[in-house]
Design a protein around this motif. Structure first.
Motif, PDB file in Angstrom:
ATOM      1  N   GLN A 128      -6.878 -13.533  -7.729  1.00 20.66           N
ATOM      2  CA  GLN A 128      -6.912 -12.764  -6.490  1.00 20.66           C
ATOM      3  C   GLN A 128      -6.014 -11.541  -6.624  1.00 20.66           C
ATOM      4  OE1 GLN A 128      -5.356 -16.002  -3.806  1.00 20.66           O
ATOM      5  NE2 GLN A 128      -4.100 -14.348  -2.991  1.00 20.66           N
ATOM      6  N   HIS A 129      -6.480 -10.439  -6.052  1.00 18.01           N
ATOM      7  CA  HIS A 129      -5.752  -9.174  -6.069  1.00 18.01           C
ATOM      8  C   HIS A 129      -5.038  -9.037  -4.732  1.00 18.01           C
ATOM      9  CE1 HIS A 129      -4.699  -5.101  -6.975  1.00 18.01           C
ATOM     10  NE2 HIS A 129      -5.366  -4.646  -5.938  1.00 18.01           N
ATOM     11  N   GLY A 130      -3.722  -9.087  -4.781  1.00 14.18           N
ATOM     12  CA  GLY A 130      -2.959  -9.051  -3.537  1.00 14.18           C
ATOM     13  C   GLY A 130      -2.934 -10.414  -2.875  1.00 14.18           C
ATOM     14  N   MET A 131      -2.457 -10.387  -1.616  1.00 18.07           N
ATOM     15  CA  MET A 131      -2.262 -11.673  -0.947  1.00 18.07           C
ATOM     16  C   MET A 131      -2.927 -11.801   0.416  1.00 18.07           C
ATOM     17  SD  MET A 131       1.639 -12.502  -2.055  1.00 18.07           S
ATOM     18  CE  MET A 131       2.334 -10.862  -2.034  1.00 18.07           C
ATOM     19  N   ARG A 132      -3.455 -10.717   0.961  1.00 21.99           N
ATOM     20  CA  ARG A 132      -4.083 -10.854   2.280  1.00 21.99           C
ATOM     21  C   ARG A 132      -5.247  -9.880   2.406  1.00 21.99           C
ATOM     22  NH1 ARG A 132       1.193  -8.913   3.392  1.00 21.99           N
ATOM     23  NH2 ARG A 132       1.789 -11.027   3.933  1.00 21.99           N
ATOM     24  N   ALA A 133      -6.158 -10.239   3.311  1.00 26.33           N
ATOM     25  CA  ALA A 133      -7.304  -9.378   3.562  1.00 26.33           C
ATOM     26  C   ALA A 133      -6.834  -8.096   4.226  1.00 26.33           C
ATOM     27  CB  ALA A 133      -8.316 -10.103   4.446  1.00 26.33           C
ATOM     28  N   GLY A 134      -7.495  -7.026   3.905  1.00 29.77           N
ATOM     29  CA  GLY A 134      -7.154  -5.732   4.494  1.00 29.77           C
ATOM     30  C   GLY A 134      -8.370  -4.830   4.468  1.00 29.77           C
ATOM     31  N   SER A 135      -8.116  -3.533   4.442  1.00 24.54           N
ATOM     32  CA  SER A 135      -9.205  -2.561   4.494  1.00 24.54           C
ATOM     33  C   SER A 135     -10.104  -2.639   3.260  1.00 24.54           C
ATOM     34  CB  SER A 135      -8.633  -1.151   4.626  1.00 24.54           C
ATOM     35  OG  SER A 135      -7.822  -0.847   3.504  1.00 24.54           O
ATOM     36  N   LYS A 136      -9.594  -3.187   2.165  1.00 27.17           N
ATOM     37  CA  LYS A 136     -10.400  -3.304   0.947  1.00 27.17           C
ATOM     38  C   LYS A 136     -11.023  -4.691   0.807  1.00 27.17           C
ATOM     39  CE  LYS A 136      -8.057   0.341  -1.354  1.00 27.17           C
ATOM     40  NZ  LYS A 136      -7.138   0.877  -2.220  1.00 27.17           N
ATOM     41  N   GLY A 137     -11.016  -5.481   1.876  1.00 26.12           N
ATOM     42  CA  GLY A 137     -11.645  -6.795   1.853  1.00 26.12           C
ATOM     43  C   GLY A 137     -10.676  -7.915   1.523  1.00 26.12           C
ATOM     44  N   VAL A 138     -11.244  -9.042   1.146  1.00 26.29           N
ATOM     45  CA  VAL A 138     -10.449 -10.236   0.848  1.00 26.29           C
ATOM     46  C   VAL A 138      -9.856 -10.144  -0.562  1.00 26.29           C
ATOM     47  CG1 VAL A 138     -11.698 -11.700   2.478  1.00 26.29           C
ATOM     48  CG2 VAL A 138     -12.509 -11.496   0.114  1.00 26.29           C
ATOM     49  N   PRO A 139      -8.778 -10.891  -0.827  1.00 25.46           N
ATOM     50  CA  PRO A 139      -8.119 -10.820  -2.141  1.00 25.46           C
ATOM     51  C   PRO A 139      -8.886 -11.453  -3.305  1.00 25.46           C
ATOM     52  CG  PRO A 139      -6.619 -11.711  -0.474  1.00 25.46           C
ATOM     53  CD  PRO A 139      -7.980 -11.626   0.144  1.00 25.46           C
ATOM     54  N   VAL A 140      -9.819 -12.375  -3.034  1.00 24.08           N
ATOM     55  CA  VAL A 140     -10.506 -13.071  -4.129  1.00 24.08           C
ATOM     56  C   VAL A 140     -11.206 -12.062  -5.048  1.00 24.08           C
ATOM     57  CG1 VAL A 140     -12.722 -13.448  -2.924  1.00 24.08           C
ATOM     58  CG2 VAL A 140     -11.982 -15.037  -4.691  1.00 24.08           C
ATOM     59  N   ARG A 141     -11.157 -12.365  -6.344  1.00 33.57           N
ATOM     60  CA  ARG A 141     -11.870 -11.555  -7.336  1.00 33.57           C
ATOM     61  C   ARG A 141     -12.677 -12.527  -8.200  1.00 33.57           C
ATOM     62  NH1 ARG A 141     -10.614  -8.548  -4.093  1.00 33.57           N
ATOM     63  NH2 ARG A 141      -9.584  -6.521  -4.270  1.00 33.57           N
ATOM     64  N   TYR A 142     -13.971 -12.591  -7.919  1.00 33.90           N
ATOM     65  CA  TYR A 142     -14.827 -13.571  -8.581  1.00 33.90           C
ATOM     66  C   TYR A 142     -14.885 -13.377 -10.088  1.00 33.90           C
ATOM     67  CZ  TYR A 142     -16.218 -14.739  -3.822  1.00 33.90           C
ATOM     68  OH  TYR A 142     -16.209 -15.110  -2.504  1.00 33.90           O
ATOM     69  N   ALA A 143     -14.934 -12.145 -10.547  1.00 33.61           N
ATOM     70  CA  ALA A 143     -14.971 -11.901 -12.000  1.00 33.61           C
ATOM     71  C   ALA A 143     -13.694 -12.408 -12.658  1.00 33.61           C
ATOM     72  CB  ALA A 143     -15.177 -10.418 -12.289  1.00 33.61           C
ATOM     73  N   ILE A 152      -5.761 -21.055  -8.146  1.00 29.37           N
ATOM     74  CA  ILE A 152      -5.773 -19.592  -8.168  1.00 29.37           C
ATOM     75  C   ILE A 152      -4.431 -19.048  -7.689  1.00 29.37           C
ATOM     76  CG2 ILE A 152      -6.885 -17.530  -7.202  1.00 29.37           C
ATOM     77  CD1 ILE A 152      -8.600 -19.227  -9.178  1.00 29.37           C
ATOM     78  N   CYS A 153      -3.955 -18.030  -8.408  1.00 29.33           N
ATOM     79  CA  CYS A 153      -2.735 -17.299  -8.057  1.00 29.33           C
ATOM     80  C   CYS A 153      -3.097 -15.834  -7.829  1.00 29.33           C
ATOM     81  CB  CYS A 153      -1.720 -17.360  -9.199  1.00 29.33           C
ATOM     82  SG  CYS A 153      -1.186 -19.004  -9.672  1.00 29.33           S
ATOM     83  N   ASN A 154      -2.190 -15.110  -7.214  1.00 22.31           N
ATOM     84  CA  ASN A 154      -2.405 -13.681  -7.010  1.00 22.31           C
ATOM     85  C   ASN A 154      -1.765 -12.867  -8.134  1.00 22.31           C
ATOM     86  OD1 ASN A 154       0.404 -12.681  -6.217  1.00 22.31           O
ATOM     87  ND2 ASN A 154       0.104 -14.391  -4.804  1.00 22.31           N
ATOM     88  N   ASP A 155      -2.108 -11.599  -8.176  1.00 23.06           N
ATOM     89  CA  ASP A 155      -1.595 -10.706  -9.223  1.00 23.06           C
ATOM     90  C   ASP A 155      -0.362  -9.920  -8.780  1.00 23.06           C
ATOM     91  OD1 ASP A 155      -2.715  -8.920  -7.423  1.00 23.06           O
ATOM     92  OD2 ASP A 155      -3.954  -7.887  -8.920  1.00 23.06           O
TER      93      ASP A 155
END
Length: 160
Positions: free
Chosen positions: A88-103, A28-31
């Motif tokens: 994954q969206h972004g690279m670190r957990a923050g106010s919008k949750g963790v970066p993983v995007r299951y879909a 998995i890579c980030n966007d």
């Protein structure tokens, strides 16, 4: 191998996949175009091509399919490919949750399945989406099973 999922689990290094035949290493890579922590470091130590291809893909994103759910396939050996899956969206957990995007992981695994079927390949991976992306294997494993093993594609998951 677990009877329920058809996934084989082994202790070892996913950058040194076991078995015969053509293999695809999925990860998995980030966007955001960032490459520099987690499993990608092990890939880069072994081959420069996946990182270079990912960075080119990201730079040209206005003119290609780079984005959540996309997958890029980079040949690193005669019978070995690396699948850069944007999950994954972004690279670190923050106010919008963790970066993983299951879909996005599910969509990317669908692309991996197509490539694996085209090549007659098995798929090898660490527990994708569960490290820095912050996902849980209990959510990812069913996606791997649905998109890969239920289509007859052999999958091996490596635990260090």
């Amino acid at each position: 191998m677990t009877e329920k999922t058809g996934i084989s689990y082994v202790k070892g290094d996913a950058t040194a996949p076991q078995g015969k035949g053509v293999k695809v290493i999925a990860h998995i890579c980030n966007d955001r175009g960032g490459w520099g922590k987690g499993f990608v470091l092990a890939l880069s130590r072994r081959w420069p091509e996946p990182e270079a291809a990912y960075r080119r893909w990201h730079r040209a994103r206005a003119r290609n399919d780079f984005g959540l759910g996309a997958a890029q396939f980079v040949q690193v050996g005669e019978r070995l490919w690396v699948a850069n899956v944007i999950g994954q969206h972004g690279m670190r957990a923050g106010s919008k949750g963790v970066p993983v995007r299951y879909a996005a992981i599910e969509a990317g695994l669908g692309r991996v399945a197509g490539k694996a079927q085209e090549l007659g390949a098995s798929v090898h991976m660490p527990r994708i989406g569960c490290g820095l992306a912050g996902g849980t294997w209990s959510r990812v494993e069913p996606l791997v099973a649905a998109r890969l093993t239920r289509c007859g594609i052999p999958v091996t998951v490596y635990d260090r």
